[in-house]
Design an enzyme around this catalytic site. Structure first.
Site, PDB file in Angstrom:
ATOM      1  N   GLY A 153     -70.973 101.546  19.731  1.00  0.00           N
ATOM      2  CA  GLY A 153     -70.151 100.811  20.164  1.00  0.00           C
ATOM      3  C   GLY A 153     -69.494 101.534  21.417  1.00  0.00           C
ATOM      4  O   GLY A 153     -69.803 101.543  22.230  1.00  0.00           O
ATOM      5  N   GLY A 205     -63.180 100.693  17.104  1.00  0.00           N
ATOM      6  CA  GLY A 205     -63.617  99.987  16.020  1.00  0.00           C
ATOM      7  C   GLY A 205     -64.073 101.125  14.539  1.00  0.00           C
ATOM      8  O   GLY A 205     -62.722 100.861  13.906  1.00  0.00           O
ATOM      9  N   VAL A 206     -64.960 101.439  14.326  1.00  0.00           N
ATOM     10  CA  VAL A 206     -65.173 101.849  12.775  1.00  0.00           C
ATOM     11  C   VAL A 206     -63.889 103.280  12.345  1.00  0.00           C
ATOM     12  O   VAL A 206     -63.343 102.983  11.180  1.00  0.00           O
ATOM     13  CB  VAL A 206     -66.369 102.513  12.422  1.00  0.00           C
ATOM     14  N   ASP A 207     -63.686 103.885  13.188  1.00  0.00           N
ATOM     15  CA  ASP A 207     -62.787 104.828  13.133  1.00  0.00           C
ATOM     16  C   ASP A 207     -61.910 103.928  12.990  1.00  0.00           C
ATOM     17  O   ASP A 207     -60.695 104.196  12.295  1.00  0.00           O
ATOM     18  CB  ASP A 207     -62.736 105.512  14.460  1.00  0.00           C
ATOM     19  N   ASP A 224     -68.025  95.170   6.815  1.00  0.00           N
ATOM     20  CA  ASP A 224     -67.655  96.133   7.250  1.00  0.00           C
ATOM     21  C   ASP A 224     -67.411  97.608   6.636  1.00  0.00           C
ATOM     22  O   ASP A 224     -67.621  97.849   5.345  1.00  0.00           O
ATOM     23  CB  ASP A 224     -66.241  95.695   7.138  1.00  0.00           C
TER      24      ASP A 224
HETATM   25  N1  AR6 Z   1     -68.006  98.546  10.167  1.00  0.00           N
HETATM   26  C1  AR6 Z   1     -68.990  98.115  11.030  1.00  0.00           C
HETATM   27  N2  AR6 Z   1     -69.260  98.345  12.051  1.00  0.00           N
HETATM   28  C2  AR6 Z   1     -68.251  98.590  12.951  1.00  0.00           C
HETATM   29  C3  AR6 Z   1     -67.079  98.491  12.457  1.00  0.00           C
HETATM   30  C4  AR6 Z   1     -66.793  98.217  11.199  1.00  0.00           C
HETATM   31  N3  AR6 Z   1     -65.439  97.785   9.992  1.00  0.00           N
HETATM   32  N4  AR6 Z   1     -65.979  97.957  13.433  1.00  0.00           N
HETATM   33  C5  AR6 Z   1     -66.815  98.235  14.063  1.00  0.00           C
HETATM   34  N5  AR6 Z   1     -68.501  98.300  13.783  1.00  0.00           N
HETATM   35  P1  AR6 Z   1     -67.644 102.794  17.376  1.00  0.00           P
HETATM   36  P2  AR6 Z   1     -69.054 104.914  18.308  1.00  0.00           P
HETATM   37  C6  AR6 Z   1     -69.489  98.303  14.949  1.00  0.00           C
HETATM   38  O1  AR6 Z   1     -67.267 102.334  18.374  1.00  0.00           O
HETATM   39  O2  AR6 Z   1     -70.063 103.843  19.391  1.00  0.00           O
HETATM   40  C7  AR6 Z   1     -63.659 105.429  17.798  1.00  0.00           C
HETATM   41  O3  AR6 Z   1     -62.521 104.901  19.275  1.00  0.00           O
HETATM   42  C8  AR6 Z   1     -69.449  98.356  16.048  1.00  0.00           C
HETATM   43  O4  AR6 Z   1     -69.992  97.486  16.581  1.00  0.00           O
HETATM   44  O5  AR6 Z   1     -66.938 102.473  16.145  1.00  0.00           O
HETATM   45  O6  AR6 Z   1     -70.223 106.219  17.710  1.00  0.00           O
HETATM   46  C9  AR6 Z   1     -63.879 106.938  17.649  1.00  0.00           C
HETATM   47  O7  AR6 Z   1     -62.647 107.464  17.371  1.00  0.00           O
HETATM   48  C10 AR6 Z   1     -70.536  99.734  16.571  1.00  0.00           C
HETATM   49  O8  AR6 Z   1     -72.270  98.762  16.813  1.00  0.00           O
HETATM   50  O9  AR6 Z   1     -68.494 103.648  17.107  1.00  0.00           O
HETATM   51  C11 AR6 Z   1     -64.377 107.538  18.948  1.00  0.00           C
HETATM   52  O10 AR6 Z   1     -64.416 107.675  19.980  1.00  0.00           O
HETATM   53  C12 AR6 Z   1     -71.104 100.549  15.817  1.00  0.00           C
HETATM   54  O11 AR6 Z   1     -69.929 100.380  14.741  1.00  0.00           O
HETATM   55  C13 AR6 Z   1     -65.617 106.911  19.546  1.00  0.00           C
HETATM   56  O12 AR6 Z   1     -65.493 105.185  18.625  1.00  0.00           O
HETATM   57  C14 AR6 Z   1     -69.881 101.767  16.391  1.00  0.00           C
HETATM   58  O13 AR6 Z   1     -68.876 101.553  16.898  1.00  0.00           O
HETATM   59  C15 AR6 Z   1     -66.982 106.159  18.045  1.00  0.00           C
HETATM   60  O14 AR6 Z   1     -67.585 105.558  19.370  1.00  0.00           O
END
Ligand code: AR6
Length: 183
Positions: free
Chosen positions: A127, A38-40, A16
């Site tokens: 993601g 997700g990350v955000d 994470d």
């Molecule tokens: N730590 C590491 N990786 C993670 C975590 C975590 N805690 N959670 C998810 N992932 P995403 P994006 C992975 O959707 O595609 C949000 O709503 C996940 O499996 O977080 O850049 C923002 O507000 C994936 O491989 O980011 C934006 O609107 C990767 O992190 C939008 O999503 C990125 O997934 C950004 O989308």
């Protein structure tokens, strides 16, 4: 996995990103800096409300796709939080690779400008934004390795992959690209 290259260390781990003990953590943000899933979601949940208060005040216009802005870390275990905006995948013909590369580069520039020796990234855009993972892995590793080749900093760049499958994929691409560069 750890790779020594250009006097720096490239690390890939499964985990994470919001829990990493580094100088700078990178968030996978949207261009309105509005928070999300997700990350955000993990970053704002763990970091607390001061982060979005600060980004609203300092960046009322948000952040363009393909770039990044910095804020304080709230309660996260780092000194600097970097909000990087990767592209939404529209098939690859609308500048997505350049934008993804830009989001990594600007984040690395901000980290070095703030004298951060270690920075942890999630796999931006892979993601909710739907960037195909194998293509994202190639753009991501090329962007990071190019930056390290040019600047020999930050000392540690850590890519934090959420699933074992992503960890394996990004590790394979990292190894292939580093082997090519080391000849
Ligand atoms: N730590 C590491 N990786 C993670 C975590 C975590 N805690 N959670 C998810 N992932 P995403 P994006 C992975 O959707 O595609 C949000 O709503 C996940 O499996 O977080 O850049 C923002 O507000 C994936 O491989 O980011 C934006 O609107 C990767 O992190 C939008 O999503 C990125 O997934 C950004 O989308």
């Amino acid at each position: 996995m750890q790779i020594e290259i250009y006097g720096c260390r490239l690390e890939l781990v499964q985990g994470d990103v919001s829990e990493q003990q580094v100088d700078a953590i990178v968030n996978a943000a949207n261009s309105r800096l509005a928070g999300g899933s997700g990350v955000d979601g993990a970053i704002h949940a763990r970091g607390g409300p001061t982060i979005i208060e600060e980004t609203r005040r300092r960046y009322p216009g948000g952040c363009p796709t393909g770039s990044a802005v910095a804020s304080g870390p709230g309660e996260l275990p780092c000194r600097l939080l970097i909000h990087a905006v990767g592209p939404i995948w529209h098939g690859g013909g609308q500048g997505e690779p350049e934008q993804l590369r830009g989001a990594y580069r600007k984040s690395l520039e901000l980290a070095t400008e703030h004298s951060c020796e270690s920075v942890a990234f999630p796999a931006l855009s892979t993601g909710a934004y739907g960037y195909p993972k194998s293509q994202a892995a190639n753009v991501t590793l090329a962007a990071i390795l190019d930056f390290l080749a040019e600047h020999a900093a930050p000392a540690v760049v850590r890519l934090v992959l959420f699933t074992q499958e992503d960890y394996k994929l990004f590790s394979a691409v990292a190894k292939e690209r580093v082997d090519k560069r080391k000849g």
